[in-house]
Write a protein that holds these residues in place. Structure first.
Motif, mmCIF file in Angstrom:
data_model
loop_
_atom_site.group_PDB
_atom_site.id
_atom_site.type_symbol
_atom_site.label_atom_id
_atom_site.label_comp_id
_atom_site.label_asym_id
_atom_site.label_seq_id
_atom_site.Cartn_x
_atom_site.Cartn_y
_atom_site.Cartn_z
ATOM 1 N N THR A 104 0.839 -1.203 0.000
ATOM 2 C CA THR A 104 0.000 0.000 0.000
ATOM 3 C C THR A 104 0.873 1.252 0.000
ATOM 4 O OG1 THR A 104 -1.815 -1.124 1.150
ATOM 5 C CG2 THR A 104 -1.743 1.289 1.302
ATOM 6 N N LEU A 105 1.969 1.220 0.766
ATOM 7 C CA LEU A 105 2.907 2.350 0.767
ATOM 8 C C LEU A 105 3.569 2.509 -0.598
ATOM 9 C CD1 LEU A 105 4.647 4.580 1.980
ATOM 10 C CD2 LEU A 105 6.122 2.806 2.979
ATOM 11 N N PHE A 106 4.028 1.408 -1.193
ATOM 12 C CA PHE A 106 4.681 1.509 -2.503
ATOM 13 C C PHE A 106 3.707 2.038 -3.561
ATOM 14 C CE2 PHE A 106 7.624 -2.128 -1.035
ATOM 15 C CZ PHE A 106 8.538 -1.218 -0.528
ATOM 16 N N LYS A 107 2.461 1.598 -3.495
ATOM 17 C CA LYS A 107 1.455 2.089 -4.451
ATOM 18 C C LYS A 107 1.183 3.576 -4.224
ATOM 19 C CE LYS A 107 -0.890 -2.361 -5.092
ATOM 20 N NZ LYS A 107 -2.102 -3.169 -4.794
ATOM 21 N N ARG A 108 1.201 3.979 -2.945
ATOM 22 C CA ARG A 108 0.991 5.405 -2.652
ATOM 23 C C ARG A 108 2.144 6.243 -3.207
ATOM 24 N NH1 ARG A 108 -0.134 9.495 -3.094
ATOM 25 N NH2 ARG A 108 -1.220 11.049 -1.840
ATOM 26 N N CYS A 109 3.356 5.701 -3.165
ATOM 27 C CA CYS A 109 4.505 6.405 -3.752
ATOM 28 C C CYS A 109 4.325 6.586 -5.257
ATOM 29 C CB CYS A 109 5.793 5.631 -3.484
ATOM 30 S SG CYS A 109 6.340 5.665 -1.770
ATOM 31 N N ASN A 110 3.857 5.536 -5.928
ATOM 32 C CA ASN A 110 3.624 5.640 -7.372
ATOM 33 C C ASN A 110 2.550 6.684 -7.680
ATOM 34 O OD1 ASN A 110 5.424 3.794 -8.729
ATOM 35 N ND2 ASN A 110 4.332 2.125 -7.733
ATOM 36 N N LYS A 111 1.507 6.693 -6.851
ATOM 37 C CA LYS A 111 0.452 7.692 -7.044
ATOM 38 C C LYS A 111 1.000 9.103 -6.811
ATOM 39 C CE LYS A 111 -4.140 9.042 -5.386
ATOM 40 N NZ LYS A 111 -5.161 8.837 -4.326
ATOM 41 N N TYR A 112 1.888 9.243 -5.835
ATOM 42 C CA TYR A 112 2.511 10.540 -5.526
ATOM 43 C C TYR A 112 3.311 11.048 -6.725
ATOM 44 C CZ TYR A 112 5.517 13.879 -2.961
ATOM 45 O OH TYR A 112 6.192 14.993 -2.516
ATOM 46 N N ILE A 113 3.976 10.160 -7.431
ATOM 47 C CA ILE A 113 4.709 10.563 -8.643
ATOM 48 C C ILE A 113 3.739 11.107 -9.682
ATOM 49 C CG2 ILE A 113 6.074 9.708 -10.597
ATOM 50 C CD1 ILE A 113 7.424 7.760 -8.669
ATOM 51 N N ASP A 114 2.603 10.405 -9.851
ATOM 52 C CA ASP A 114 1.604 10.872 -10.826
ATOM 53 C C ASP A 114 1.017 12.224 -10.403
ATOM 54 O OD1 ASP A 114 2.011 8.552 -12.247
ATOM 55 O OD2 ASP A 114 0.343 7.483 -11.302
ATOM 56 N N GLU A 115 0.846 12.423 -9.106
ATOM 57 C CA GLU A 115 0.258 13.677 -8.611
ATOM 58 C C GLU A 115 1.218 14.857 -8.744
ATOM 59 O OE1 GLU A 115 -2.593 11.852 -5.033
ATOM 60 O OE2 GLU A 115 -0.468 12.264 -4.675
#
Length: 671
Positions: free
Chosen positions: A417-428
């Motif tokens: 969940t943390l790693f996926k949140r990091c990927n989303k943060y890059i997109d944001e």
């Protein structure tokens, strides 16, 4: 301040052959728990090993033209090789042929005999060689062993017996007073209601019909039977001495904090073993966890079916950490997990390559591209940063909650969940867009710092589950693993650090078709004979034609027998739910039984039903059926059944499953 001791054990592997991937799951699971406990500050003792005596091994050694000792030396070496291959961090690998173990087993046997808990008698019954168990004729199922379903033979021999019934009331009270003792909860209920409360028979603890065992030192024609020999490894491996001169290790680590075992051997560890400890006057282990099985996609692994998978084969194709991830992530807490080549490939591509590998690679690449790999933090924060920091700091707490409950799969999910949140943060935050604006340079620096800090936290938490991957990520980020106390702070990554110049590919994407072709080349599937395939197709067509004809005929008149009138309170005791059949297979050596894995809400029940004459395993898969889900577990033909499928029956005895006529979710209550 000294660390708190924590003692964890696995079942010891039976040294009759190479362990398959289902056996390997247990050692990897135990290793992840041991590593996590070390991480949070415990002084961990982790023991595993091999069970090396018995008639089955004596027979296999004879067939292989080896002595039993030569045979177990080779198999124990192979088991240890697989455990080492999987990067498991055990402290002790005990063998039941170890001299110190054998000596203590003899002393334990003598002690129990001298205090009157063991007596000499004779055994007349039915014996199952693979299970090394005696049964009365009334205990047999279809004339076969109730545990494994294999044929038994009549046997009569002099033997020593342990007075199990003497300690049963004390054990029942202990289990009632210590609800955490047997986990999960369903396993505890099964042990108490199916085995303890109906009454325990005295247990055969010596044999004279074979020689490969530890001799009873005061009656040399007897050898100590498997129960006292194998189960006592948990204390002999710590230096327990039946005379009272216990080693310091025993004083420090016993009682065990966790015995980790497969659900199929729960009875031996939660009934026989605690009673032996009670008789010896020793404390009982604090918790015994019966983990579920890892099943092949087409059913339980079996050499005769040709569907056995081995850890070293999987590692050769995918690597150690990919296999560790798959084993730990795919096994639910209470229900059986499923393994297949296709599912493993999918997990590597989606979770390891896409989510984790891509995240680490592009973060390091952007750091090198925009700042020559130098990591700083000007502190140009925006609202979107706060959520990433919250998830990063919460992950440690969430993982700890999961691990406290032995929910290892859920703990890994929290890290992802943390790693996926990091990927989303890059997109944001779109670092590539920030890089195009000179005035956004400090913001870009802050974004990359937040990513590297979050990945560092995730990689540190990943170590118990994927130690090599964790080490590789931290090395590429040029930093150390965070301690548990440091996990409460965000922003500890050293300013001015330089990440690696050339990021390594942690997990490459796999071409599914090419990999499956390679797997088929290495491990060819069983190919059915064309004539057999034709015959199967013919029978299927005949069955379909017959079903179509029956559908057009007038319904059979049924004379229903009126049973006792129930009150609403009596009816309400039954829990009826909709279940979805995930898989189904025939029960070996049974003419009537099918074994179905039925999903009911968040759990999967194994249900054995006498419907083989009316439904094939293929017919069952996908059906939404009506299930009684609160029946006490029972064994049918040696196979555990955890519920009942409801059927209608006409006067000619033909059965029809009760199914839902609309697509309702599995787990829906029937009222």
């Amino acid at each position: 301040m000294s660390k708190k001791p924590y003692y964890i054990t696995t079942a010891i592997a039976y040294a009759s052959g190479k362990p398959h991937i289902g056996n390997t799951y247990e050692i990897v699971l135990a290793d992840s728990i041991a590593r996590y406990k070390r991480f949070i500050g415990y002084d961990v003792r982790f023991q595993t090993g091999t069970d090396e005596h018995g008639q089955k091994i004596e027979t296999k050694a004879f067939e292989s033209l080896n002595t039993p000792k030569e045979f177990v030396d080779e198999t124990a070496k192979e088991i240890k090789r697989i455990w080492d291959l999987m990067n498991t961090s055990y402290d002790k690998f005990i063998r039941t042929t170890d001299e110190d173990h054998e000596k203590q087993v003899q002393k334990i046997f003598r002690k129990l005999y001298e205090q009157g808990d063991i007596y000499k008698g004779s055994y007349d019954g039915m014996y199952c060689t693979p299970c090394e168990s005696f049964w009365t004729k009334s205990q047999l199922v279809d004339g076969c062993c109730p545990d494994c379903g294999r044929p038994v033979k009549e046997a009569s021999e002099e033997a020593y017996f342990f007075k199990m019934s003497k300690y049963a009331p004390k054990l029942i009270k202990y289990i009632e007073d210590h609800p955490e003792f047997i986990q999960p909860e369903a396993r505890k209920n099964e042990m108490v209601n199916t085995f303890l409360k109906p009454g325990l028979q005295d247990l055969c603890v010596s044999r004279t019909s074979f020689k490969w065992g530890i001799p009873v030192d005061f009656d040399k024609k007897h050898v100590v039977y498997v129960w006292i020999d194998a189960l006592s490894n948990y204390i002999t491996g710590l230096g327990y001495d039946a005379d009272g001169n216990n080693d310091e290790l025993y004083k420090k680590y016993w009682p065990a904090d966790l015995h980790l075992i497969g659900k199929d051997i729960l009875r031996f560890h939660t009934i026989y073993w605690p009673i032996m400890l009670m008789a010896l006057g020793q404390p009982l282990p604090k918790q015994i966890f019966g983990h579920p099985w890892l099943l092949q996609a087409d059913g339980k692994m079996s050499k005769s079916r040709g569907n056995v998978l081995y850890a070293d084969d999987m590692v050769d194709l995918f690597g150690v950490d990919a296999v560790r991830y798959f084993l730990l992530h795919e096994m639910p807490f209470e229900n059986d997990g499923v393994v297949s080549w296709e599912l493993l490939i999918e997990r590597v591509n989606s979770d390891l390559a896409n989510v984790l590998g891509n995240l680490v690679n592009r973060t390091i690449s952007m750091s090198n591209k925009y700042f020559d790999g130098i990591v700083t933090n000007p502190g140009v924060n925006e609202e979107v940063d706060d959520d990433l920091k919250r998830v990063a700091l919460d992950t440690r707490l969430r993982v700890n909650i999961c691990m406290d409950k032995l929910r290892v799969s859920d703990a890994i999910t929290e890290i992802w969940t943390l790693f996926k949140r990091c990927n989303k943060y890059i997109d944001e935050t779109m670092p590539w867009a920030l890089a195009k604006e000179e005035g956004k340079r400090d913001r870009l620096n802050t974004v990359l710092y937040n990513l590297i800090e979050s990945i560092t936290i995730g990689a540190s938490l990943l170590e118990p589950f994927m130690p090599q991957t964790s080490e590789s990520i931290l090395k590429q980020l040029n930093t150390e693993r965070r301690s548990v106390t440091e996990m409460s702070q965000f922003g500890l990554y050293p300013l001015g650090n330089k990440v690696t110049d050339a990021p390594e590919i942690l997990f490459a994407r796999i071409d599914t078709n090419a990999m499956l072709e390679e797997i088929e080349k290495r491990f060819p599937s069983k190919v059915e004979d064309p004539a057999e395939e034709e015959e199967k197709a013919k029978k299927a067509a005949e069955k379909a034609e017959k079903a179509a004809k029956e559908a057009k005929t007038e319904p059979t008149k049924v004379e229903a027998i009126q049973k006792k009138i129930l009150t609403i309170e009596e009816f309400d005791k039954m829990q009826l739910q909709i279940g979805e059949v995930l898989s189904c297979e025939e029960v070996p050596k049974s003419k009537k039984l099918l074994c179905s894995q039925v999903q009911v809400a968040g759990r999967v029940l194994q249900i054995v039903s006498g419907i083989k004459n009316y439904y094939s395993p293929e017919d069952m898969v996908g059906k939404k059926v009506v299930v009684i889900t609160n029946l006490a577990p029972a064994k049918l033909a040696g196979t555990l059944s955890e519920g009942m499928l409801l059927c209608a029956e006409d006067d000619e005895g033909r059965l029809a499953l009760l199914t839902a006529d609309k697509d309702v979710p599995a787990g829906s209550m029937i009222s």
